[in-house]
Structure formats: C-alpha cells, structure tokens
Motif scaffolding. Structure first.
Motif, PDB file in Angstrom:
ATOM      1  N   ASP A 265       0.833  -1.205   0.000  1.00 22.64           N
ATOM      2  CA  ASP A 265       0.000   0.000   0.000  1.00 22.64           C
ATOM      3  C   ASP A 265       0.865   1.251   0.000  1.00 22.64           C
ATOM      4  O   ASP A 265       2.098   1.179  -0.120  1.00 22.64           O
ATOM      5  CB  ASP A 265      -0.967  -0.016   1.186  1.00 22.64           C
ATOM      6  CG  ASP A 265      -0.245  -0.010   2.537  1.00 22.64           C
ATOM      7  OD1 ASP A 265       0.959   0.330   2.577  1.00 22.64           O
ATOM      8  OD2 ASP A 265      -0.889  -0.350   3.543  1.00 22.64           O
ATOM      9  N   GLU A 266       0.238   2.416   0.167  1.00 26.61           N
ATOM     10  CA  GLU A 266       0.960   3.687   0.119  1.00 26.61           C
ATOM     11  C   GLU A 266       1.982   3.826   1.237  1.00 26.61           C
ATOM     12  O   GLU A 266       2.948   4.582   1.117  1.00 26.61           O
ATOM     13  CB  GLU A 266      -0.035   4.847   0.176  1.00 26.61           C
ATOM     14  CG  GLU A 266      -0.957   4.900  -1.046  1.00 26.61           C
ATOM     15  CD  GLU A 266      -2.001   5.999  -0.918  1.00 26.61           C
ATOM     16  OE1 GLU A 266      -2.077   6.630   0.165  1.00 26.61           O
ATOM     17  OE2 GLU A 266      -2.733   6.228  -1.901  1.00 26.61           O
ATOM     18  N   ASP A 267       1.755   3.127   2.327  1.00 29.67           N
ATOM     19  CA  ASP A 267       2.692   3.171   3.462  1.00 29.67           C
ATOM     20  C   ASP A 267       3.748   2.079   3.383  1.00 29.67           C
ATOM     21  O   ASP A 267       4.438   1.796   4.364  1.00 29.67           O
ATOM     22  CB  ASP A 267       1.923   3.037   4.778  1.00 29.67           C
ATOM     23  CG  ASP A 267       0.938   4.179   4.986  1.00 29.67           C
ATOM     24  OD1 ASP A 267       1.289   5.319   4.618  1.00 29.67           O
ATOM     25  OD2 ASP A 267      -0.175   3.920   5.488  1.00 29.67           O
ATOM     26  N   ASN A 268       3.845   1.448   2.196  1.00 25.28           N
ATOM     27  CA  ASN A 268       4.809   0.377   1.957  1.00 25.28           C
ATOM     28  C   ASN A 268       4.596  -0.808   2.880  1.00 25.28           C
ATOM     29  O   ASN A 268       5.534  -1.494   3.299  1.00 25.28           O
ATOM     30  CB  ASN A 268       6.254   0.898   2.098  1.00 25.28           C
ATOM     31  CG  ASN A 268       7.255   0.036   1.337  1.00 25.28           C
ATOM     32  OD1 ASN A 268       6.935  -0.528   0.287  1.00 25.28           O
ATOM     33  ND2 ASN A 268       8.463  -0.060   1.866  1.00 25.28           N
ATOM     34  N   LYS A 269       3.332  -1.076   3.178  1.00 30.11           N
ATOM     35  CA  LYS A 269       2.944  -2.235   3.956  1.00 30.11           C
ATOM     36  C   LYS A 269       2.113  -3.177   3.087  1.00 30.11           C
ATOM     37  O   LYS A 269       1.504  -2.737   2.102  1.00 30.11           O
ATOM     38  CB  LYS A 269       2.144  -1.815   5.194  1.00 30.11           C
ATOM     39  CG  LYS A 269       2.943  -1.006   6.205  1.00 30.11           C
ATOM     40  CD  LYS A 269       2.080  -0.648   7.404  1.00 30.11           C
ATOM     41  CE  LYS A 269       2.878   0.149   8.430  1.00 30.11           C
ATOM     42  NZ  LYS A 269       2.050   0.528   9.600  1.00 30.11           N
TER      43      LYS A 269
END
Length: 319
Positions: A269-273
């Motif tokens: 996702d956008e949070d690199n998760k």
C-alpha cells in the motif's frame, strides 16, 4: 476416481532365469511382447544388486474400459493384475504400491469454456504447501504443481491425447481433468506416519480419494463461479454486505485479475505495507465465497472465444 497406478515386485535371479527358459527368450523380450499386446498393463524391469526388479504401470480406465472407477472395482482390478502377473511369472507375486493417480473428470462440451478455465487456473497461487506451480509456457493447456512427494495437474484430456498423437476414448472427449498423483515418497510417509501399508486396497478407499482431491485442489481453485467484472459487480452491489466491504472485495477482484493470487498477496500500500494481510486476504475470500464468486475473474480478452460469449462459467470442481 482412480486413473493410473504403479506397482513394484521383485524376482530372484533364479526366478528370472526360469521365466527365460519357459519362454525361450530374454525377460526383456518377454515383457516387450506382453506390452505390444496390451495397453492397460505395462511391464518393465531392471537388474538390481540382489534381485531383478519388476515395475507394472496400470491404466485402470483402460483396464476396465470406462472412465468411472469405484471403490468396489478393487477386486476386479486386483484379479486382472494377478492374472497378468501369473501369465508372466507362472504364479502370483506380492506387489508394492509405488504411485497412484486420483482424478475427477468434468464433462465440458464447450472448448472455449475449457480454454478459459485453464487460462484462469494459471492465475492461481504459485505455491501451495511444498507444491510449486510449473511455468505457463511449457504447459499451455494444463496447470501443474510439483513436489517431491505429490503432483497436482489440471488439463484438457482431449487436447492432451491430440498433442501426444494418441487415440481419444469416448469417455475422454470434452473432459477437463483434475488429477492428484501420490508419489512413492508420500506413500512412504503415510506408512511411517499413519501405518498405512503400501497396498493398493487401502488407496482404493473412496473417502480417502475425496480427501486428497479436496485438500489439494479445492484449496487452489477456490470456491465460487467465474464471472467477468461487470457480472461480479452486479452480484456484489445487490448483496447485503456493508458498502465498505463491497468496495473492498471489488478492489480485491481487480488486483487478483491484474496480478494473480500470488501477485495480489505481494501488493504494497501507500505506506509500503502489505495491502492484503492474512486477515484481509481471508476476509476477501470468505466474502466472495459467501456470494459464490470465484476470486479469479474472466478477463475481457477471454469473454469472446470461438464465437461464444462467456460472462459466467460455473465452477466445475464441485465434489
């Protein structure tokens, strides 16, 4: 549900010589002659350090001349195998099971539907347990998973016959086959772990066969029918699930369509998760299963094939 089996036995060198004297030819020539007359039971052999090893490969469908094989057929199959052994050796021999192939055949008259389904199966998970999916290019009309102890194969049986320039029996035409092969390493594990002898009669058990099919195929093809995105969205929109969940599963379907099952699990996702944690992935699958929607969509490029329109295909794996 049984397709083919492999059995092994052994002869002393004295027994081997006795067979050669009786037929007045080498044991290899004896087996070659037998094999030329039969397609259902094939013999092969080789010298080992202290004995001569005999392998038997039996196509049970050819042996019975029909596609359906039932648990009650064990006695007829065993009788015919013993007859073949007795004709070869002069008496029956103890046989050890080395491999058995279970299969479920689904009659699908439409070639377009069979091709679409195989295309969709190629988007299934890349690895399940120790079984790894083989390359797409090598297996164009089949999907295959391999491990050292088991193989799972889904393929167009009629196309397989054609590709190998072999005669297609009536019971093989228009068939999509789901197959689980139990190899010797797995049979040894069952004997060591569960005390199941490597005897054919134990593996003719219908309950055991169904267990293997469900645990190895159902887990990778998933439940639910196949739809294109428009039809799937209609079902989702008309359902009673929360609006937030509707948006969630629609996005999940698109991600799987673009990346496959394994690829969707790797999306960040956008949070690199990880976008789909184990919880979220299971939630998406559970919702879709409740709606009878398979997570793999029919892509636009496959909706029209051989003049057919296929926006919805019933899931053939429904045991």
């Amino acid at each position: 549900m049984i397709h083919t089996i492999k059995l092994r036995t052994s002869l002393s060198f004295e027994e081997k010589n006795s067979i050669e004297v009786r037929f007045n030819k080498s044991i290899e020539e004896v087996m070659k002659e037998i094999n030329s007359k039969n397609e259902d039971i094939k013999f092969s052999g080789k010298n080992k350090a202290h004995h001569y090893q005999i392998n038997l490969f039996i196509d049970v469908t050819k042996l019975l001349n029909r596609g359906n094989v039932y648990e009650k057929d064990y006695y007829e199959v065993k009788r015919r195998i013993d007859e073949a052994i007795e004709g070869f050796a002069g008496y029956t021999l103890d046989l050890i099971l080395m491999r058995i192939d279970y299969r479920i055949d689904k009659y699908i008259n439409s070639k377009a539907k069979r091709l679409i389904l195989l295309h969709l199966y190629k988007k299934m998970v890349d690895k399940y347990g120790f079984k790894v999916k083989k390359g797409r290019k090598k297996y164009k009309t089949s999907v295959r998973y391999d491990s050292q102890s088991m193989q799972v194969i889904i393929y167009d049986k009629e196309q397989e016959r054609e590709d190998n320039n072999k005669h297609c029996e009536d019971y093989e035409k228009n068939i999509l086959r789901f197959e689980v092969r139990l190899l010797n390493k797995h049979l040894n594990y069952n004997k060591r772990k569960y005390n199941i002898e490597k005897d054919l009669k134990y593996y003719f058990n219908e309950e055991l066969q169904i267990k293997y099919m469900l645990s190895n195929i159902q887990k990778i093809v998933y439940r639910g029918d196949y739809y294109n995105i428009r039809e799937a969205s209609k079902i989702i929109n008309q359902s009673y699930i929360k609006e937030k969940d509707k948006e969630f599963v629609r996005g999940f379907l698109i991600d799987v369509s673009e990346n496959g099952i394994s690829g969707a699990k790797e999306i960040m996702d956008e949070d690199n998760k990880t976008k789909y944690t184990k919880y979220k992935f299971k939630k998406a699958i559970d919702i879709l299963e409740e709606l009878n929607i398979n997570p793999i969509l029919i892509p636009k490029s496959r909706e029209y094939l051989y003049g057919e329109r296929n926006f919805h295909i019933k899931n053939p794996f429904d045991i």
